[in-house]
Design an enzyme around this catalytic site. Structure first.
Site: not given
Ligand code: HPA
Length: 273
Positions: A212-213, A31, A86-87, A114, A84, A62, A236, A248
């Site tokens: 998530m990856s 990301s 989740y997609e 990320a 991903h 992406h 974050n 996001h």
């Molecule tokens: N959690 C999960 N996936 C993420 C986060 C998060 O805080 N930040 C960026 N991808």
């Protein structure tokens, strides 16, 4: 399973019709980090939707293409955008490009993402070398019949993230006086962010960052004998650490700020590995 070998062959053959470059590095750009793809020179760009058996990427940030060319004198193939779980893709679809990059010739892979920082010493904008992972999606792309020509039934994961490449990353970061964290990445499916209670639990279990990856691709890479380096951009602090909600947009904004440091670090690593 024969079908898998045939799909790999068809995808690889298609790519090799577009370029004669035999890459040694595979780069998976997460990301907001796809920008690195535009640093590649003499590049041949192939949109995923043209490559046989490749799924197509949907998430904002992406681009969804392979970029094959030269970076720091090394032949590389970069995934600008990844798939991903989740997609809605199967875990095999998510990891198919790693199989293809291996067939193209890579023996080293840099995987980036990320992530949310769980370690309270982390700050948004930090870069974290992945030392190890926790698989909290409880999914494994190696389930099912094993294709021995691709790798072992029970691949070792005790050195999943190459000590050699991690050390190199730290020495490059030192050269540029770039602060670098190192920690354990926890994978869960998403797409919802975590609850504060989940983050407190993950911290107790030894996670430093969450995302998530990455883990599915690393499992396939290690099965294939590829040396792996993972870098997380801490976009974050994870849920509940700070009072504000996660978004996001924030993730993409921080990735934007990190870009120059990230590019400098990756260039240095690729040049020297
Ligand atoms: N959690 C999960 N996936 C993420 C986060 C998060 O805080 N930040 C960026 N991808």
């Amino acid at each position: 399973m024969e079908e898998l070998l045939q799909k790999i062959e068809e995808a690889t053959g298609f790519i090799q019709q577009q370029t004669e470059v035999a890459p040694e590095w595979g780069l998976i750009l997460g990301s907001g980090l796809g920008v690195l793809g535009s640093e590649i020179t003499d590049a041949v760009t192939i949109p995923y939707n043209q490559i046989p058996h490749f799924p197509t990427s949907t998430v904002e940030g992406h681009a969804g293409q392979l970029v094959i060319g030269t970076l720091e004198g090394k032949k590389v193939v970069a995934m600008q955008g990844r798939f991903h779980y989740y997609e809605g893709y199967s875990i095999q679809e998510v990891t198919f490009p790693v199989r293809v990059m291996k067939a193209l010739g890579i023996d080293k892979m840099l995987v980036t993402n990320a992530a949310g920082g769980i370690d309270t010493n982390y700050a948004a904008g930090d870069l974290m070398i992945i030392s190890d992972h926790l698989n909290f999606a409880f999914q494994n792309p190696l389930m099912g019949k094993n294709e021995e020509s691709l790798g072992a039934r029970f691949p070792d994961m005790s050195d999943a993230y190459s000590a050699r490449l991690r050390q190199l990353a730290h020495s490059v970061a030192e050269e540029h006086a770039t602060k670098l964290q190192e920690g354990v990445y926890l994978w869960l499916t998403g797409p919802s962010y975590e609850t504060p209670a989940e983050i407190r639990m993950m911290r107790k279990l030894g996670a430093d960052a969450v995302g998530m990856s990455t883990v599915p691709e690393v499992l396939i890479a290690r099965h294939a004998g590829i040396e792996v380096l993972g870098i997380s951009c801490i976009a974050n602090l994870a849920a509940g650490i700070l009072p504000q909600p996660l978004s996001h947009a924030e993730v993409m904004e921080v990735a934007e700020q990190v870009k120059p440091r990230f590019i400098q670090l990756v260039r240095g690593i690729v040049a020297q590995a």
